[in-house]
Design a protein around this motif. Sequence first.
Motif, PDB file in Angstrom:
ATOM      1  N   LEU A   1      -7.035  11.000   5.852  1.00 19.05           N
ATOM      2  CA  LEU A   1      -7.309  10.809   7.277  1.00 19.05           C
ATOM      3  C   LEU A   1      -7.235  12.165   7.965  1.00 19.05           C
ATOM      4  N   VAL A   2      -8.205  12.431   8.845  1.00 22.89           N
ATOM      5  CA  VAL A   2      -8.224  13.683   9.598  1.00 22.89           C
ATOM      6  C   VAL A   2      -8.263  13.353  11.090  1.00 22.89           C
ATOM      7  N   PRO A   3      -7.103  13.271  11.755  1.00 17.25           N
ATOM      8  CA  PRO A   3      -7.121  13.084  13.208  1.00 17.25           C
ATOM      9  C   PRO A   3      -7.546  14.375  13.898  1.00 17.25           C
ATOM     10  N   LEU A   4      -8.475  14.267  14.818  1.00 16.11           N
ATOM     11  CA  LEU A   4      -9.002  15.414  15.546  1.00 16.11           C
ATOM     12  C   LEU A   4      -8.398  15.448  16.939  1.00 16.11           C
ATOM     13  N   GLY A   5      -7.517  16.399  17.185  1.00 17.70           N
ATOM     14  CA  GLY A   5      -6.921  16.530  18.502  1.00 17.70           C
ATOM     15  C   GLY A   5      -5.543  15.911  18.601  1.00 17.70           C
ATOM     16  N   GLY A   6      -4.832  16.270  19.669  1.00 14.25           N
ATOM     17  CA  GLY A   6      -3.447  15.854  19.836  1.00 14.25           C
ATOM     18  C   GLY A   6      -3.259  14.364  20.013  1.00 14.25           C
ATOM     19  N   THR A   7      -4.094  13.725  20.835  1.00 14.63           N
ATOM     20  CA  THR A   7      -3.936  12.292  21.082  1.00 14.63           C
ATOM     21  C   THR A   7      -4.077  11.500  19.794  1.00 14.63           C
ATOM     22  N   SER A   8      -5.081  11.822  19.003  1.00  8.32           N
ATOM     23  CA  SER A   8      -5.306  11.118  17.752  1.00  8.32           C
ATOM     24  C   SER A   8      -4.171  11.356  16.762  1.00  8.32           C
ATOM     25  N   ALA A   9      -3.754  12.613  16.631  1.00  4.05           N
ATOM     26  CA  ALA A   9      -2.693  12.935  15.671  1.00  4.05           C
ATOM     27  C   ALA A   9      -1.374  12.281  16.054  1.00  4.05           C
TER      28      ALA A   9
ATOM     29  N   LEU B   1       0.372   9.338  13.718  1.00  4.19           N
ATOM     30  CA  LEU B   1       1.608   9.735  13.051  1.00  4.19           C
ATOM     31  C   LEU B   1       2.859   9.318  13.808  1.00  4.19           C
ATOM     32  N   ASN B   2       2.675   8.799  15.031  1.00  2.69           N
ATOM     33  CA  ASN B   2       3.805   8.391  15.866  1.00  2.69           C
ATOM     34  C   ASN B   2       4.790   9.550  16.042  1.00  2.69           C
TER      35      ASN B   2
END
Length: 290
Positions: free
Chosen positions: A217-225, A229-230
């Motif tokens: 999984l590659v979250p792009l940006g702070g909100t997604s990450a 990942l909580n």
Amino acid sequence: MIDQSDILAALRWHVDIGCDEAIGDEPLDWATLAARPAVARAPAGASALPPAAARPTPAPAPRSAFGGPSGASMFGAPMAADLPLGASEAGASARARAAEARSLEDLESALRAFDGCPLKATAMNTVFADGNPSADIMLIGEAPGEDEDRQGKPFVGVSGKLLDRMLAQVGLDRSKVYISNILPWRPPGNRSPTQAEIAACLPFLERHVELIGPKVLVPLGGTSAKTLLNRTEGITRLRGRWFDYASPGLPSPVPVLPMLHPAYLLRNPIAKREAWRDLLTLRQRFPEKP
């Protein structure tokens, strides 16, 4: 005489705050409305209501099965069906609907029928996903922008074009990755999503990941990450590091590599060197298939 530049500036301001769609068939002439004569007020001390004998008697409200007016409970409070879902109710409803999905088609249909997130009422399209559902790599952004909202696909605007170029540098394209967002609907004016909006839509994303079953999984940006990942750290602290994402519907935890959002790179070109390192890290762990 109204200056043309003033009109253009007003239009840009409306677009910036999210008012980029007409909701009426005909424009409303506010100048004409403002020129209408005001309603005469009653003299001080006089009653604003006509005498009781002259007032029409209202028809009795229809009764519900509980003995109260229709749409009200027996205690006089409105029935829940007439009220918008609260954050906890929206999350519970989303979790139940998402859990019933046995395929991506089921999940997309459930998402389009979901009314627990107010953003749906202001968006043009439900932006579900793009790319190859069988890909090993799943990219997750924050929310659709204006271009994505119009076309109904994630990452098709300026940020999307940069993302495509970034992927191409390591031998990837949309046929080799799968792309979605935390939110399927555009926040007005491209503002940041609220916690309530994220909580309402998160169960659909979690089920989305379970159905895809990616290898990374590659979250792009702070909100997604932070959502996946909580965690509370910002993206500059999370990027380039490996984490694990676990879910009851996954056979094992999935490796997660947060990366900077392409929109951030457009605003901060100097950060592209960090993004390049992250792309190389991703490619080294998942080399191109022969």
